[in-house]
Design a protein around this motif. Structure first.
Motif, PDB file in Angstrom:
ATOM      1  N   ASP A 188       9.345  40.780 -51.374  1.00  0.00           N
ATOM      2  CA  ASP A 188      10.250  40.638 -50.226  1.00  0.00           C
ATOM      3  C   ASP A 188      11.652  40.225 -50.672  1.00  0.00           C
ATOM      4  O   ASP A 188      12.647  40.727 -50.137  1.00  0.00           O
ATOM      5  CB  ASP A 188       9.707  39.643 -49.208  1.00  0.00           C
ATOM      6  CG  ASP A 188       8.547  40.205 -48.402  1.00  0.00           C
ATOM      7  OD1 ASP A 188       8.436  41.450 -48.311  1.00  0.00           O
ATOM      8  OD2 ASP A 188       7.765  39.407 -47.867  1.00  0.00           O
ATOM      9  N   GLN A 189      11.743  39.323 -51.634  1.00  0.00           N
ATOM     10  CA  GLN A 189      13.050  38.919 -52.150  1.00  0.00           C
ATOM     11  C   GLN A 189      13.755  40.093 -52.829  1.00  0.00           C
ATOM     12  O   GLN A 189      14.964  40.279 -52.655  1.00  0.00           O
ATOM     13  CB  GLN A 189      12.908  37.761 -53.139  1.00  0.00           C
ATOM     14  CG  GLN A 189      12.569  36.440 -52.505  1.00  0.00           C
ATOM     15  CD  GLN A 189      12.318  35.358 -53.549  1.00  0.00           C
ATOM     16  OE1 GLN A 189      12.231  35.621 -54.750  1.00  0.00           O
ATOM     17  NE2 GLN A 189      12.193  34.120 -53.073  1.00  0.00           N
ATOM     18  N   LYS A 216      13.310  43.301 -52.199  1.00  0.00           N
ATOM     19  CA  LYS A 216      13.740  44.213 -51.137  1.00  0.00           C
ATOM     20  C   LYS A 216      15.004  43.700 -50.460  1.00  0.00           C
ATOM     21  O   LYS A 216      15.920  44.478 -50.181  1.00  0.00           O
ATOM     22  CB  LYS A 216      12.627  44.395 -50.103  1.00  0.00           C
ATOM     23  CG  LYS A 216      11.457  45.216 -50.592  1.00  0.00           C
ATOM     24  CD  LYS A 216      10.390  45.294 -49.505  1.00  0.00           C
ATOM     25  CE  LYS A 216       9.177  46.056 -49.933  1.00  0.00           C
ATOM     26  NZ  LYS A 216       8.146  46.098 -48.880  1.00  0.00           N
ATOM     27  N   GLN A 217      15.059  42.407 -50.191  1.00  0.00           N
ATOM     28  CA  GLN A 217      16.236  41.830 -49.547  1.00  0.00           C
ATOM     29  C   GLN A 217      17.465  41.936 -50.449  1.00  0.00           C
ATOM     30  O   GLN A 217      18.556  42.268 -49.987  1.00  0.00           O
ATOM     31  CB  GLN A 217      15.990  40.370 -49.167  1.00  0.00           C
ATOM     32  CG  GLN A 217      17.148  39.746 -48.419  1.00  0.00           C
ATOM     33  CD  GLN A 217      17.481  40.480 -47.127  1.00  0.00           C
ATOM     34  OE1 GLN A 217      16.615  40.770 -46.312  1.00  0.00           O
ATOM     35  NE2 GLN A 217      18.753  40.803 -46.931  1.00  0.00           N
ATOM     36  N   ASN A 218      17.293  41.661 -51.735  1.00  0.00           N
ATOM     37  CA  ASN A 218      18.408  41.787 -52.685  1.00  0.00           C
ATOM     38  C   ASN A 218      18.942  43.207 -52.723  1.00  0.00           C
ATOM     39  O   ASN A 218      20.155  43.429 -52.711  1.00  0.00           O
ATOM     40  CB  ASN A 218      17.969  41.371 -54.090  1.00  0.00           C
ATOM     41  CG  ASN A 218      17.723  39.890 -54.234  1.00  0.00           C
ATOM     42  OD1 ASN A 218      18.096  39.089 -53.380  1.00  0.00           O
ATOM     43  ND2 ASN A 218      17.070  39.516 -55.313  1.00  0.00           N
ATOM     44  N   SER A 235      18.605  45.558 -50.404  1.00  0.00           N
ATOM     45  CA  SER A 235      19.200  45.869 -49.102  1.00  0.00           C
ATOM     46  C   SER A 235      20.597  45.274 -48.972  1.00  0.00           C
ATOM     47  O   SER A 235      21.545  45.953 -48.537  1.00  0.00           O
ATOM     48  CB  SER A 235      18.294  45.359 -47.986  1.00  0.00           C
ATOM     49  OG  SER A 235      18.840  45.649 -46.737  1.00  0.00           O
ATOM     50  N   THR A 236      20.742  44.024 -49.364  1.00  0.00           N
ATOM     51  CA  THR A 236      22.043  43.357 -49.288  1.00  0.00           C
ATOM     52  C   THR A 236      23.062  44.050 -50.189  1.00  0.00           C
ATOM     53  O   THR A 236      24.204  44.298 -49.780  1.00  0.00           O
ATOM     54  CB  THR A 236      21.906  41.874 -49.680  1.00  0.00           C
ATOM     55  OG1 THR A 236      20.989  41.248 -48.779  1.00  0.00           O
ATOM     56  CG2 THR A 236      23.245  41.158 -49.642  1.00  0.00           C
TER      57      THR A 236
END
Length: 105
Positions: free
Chosen positions: A63-64, A66-68, A70-71
């Motif tokens: 999840d981290q 994916k968030q990185n 995406s950001t």
């Protein structure tokens, strides 16, 4: 009539019969891509930019990560994308001059 041609390299997933059948069914034109040609698709440059933006982050979960990603992806400016697209004539000329060999792109 569509005003675009889909570009992809000859990665196994792109060259699979099911992929080719899907493009045919959707009546999408695919750019002919010779084997062992340099990948000029600007998406490769965009992925490099995203990787550069997240290089120092150390995600410990999926999840981290994916968030990185995406950001970082959202931080790529429209101007950067436009610049890459507009560089295509120079990219193509470089490949022609290199007779199909690798280029700086």
């Amino acid at each position: 009539m569509r005003d675009f041609i889909f570009q992809q390299d000859l990665a196994p997933a792109h060259a699979a019969k099911s992929t080719k059948d899907w493009f045919t069914k959707k009546q999408l034109e695919v750019l002919a891509w010779p084997a062992n040609s340099p990948d000029l698709n600007v998406i490769e440059n965009l992925w490099a930019i995203v990787k550069w933006k997240i290089r120092d982050r150390k995600p410990t979960t999926l999840d981290q990560l994916k968030q990185n990603i995406s950001t970082a992806w959202e931080a790529v400016s429209a101007e950067t994308c436009d610049k890459l697209v507009k560089s295509m004539p120079w990219r193509l000329q470089a490949v022609i001059q290199a007779k199909g060999a690798a280029t700086k792109y």
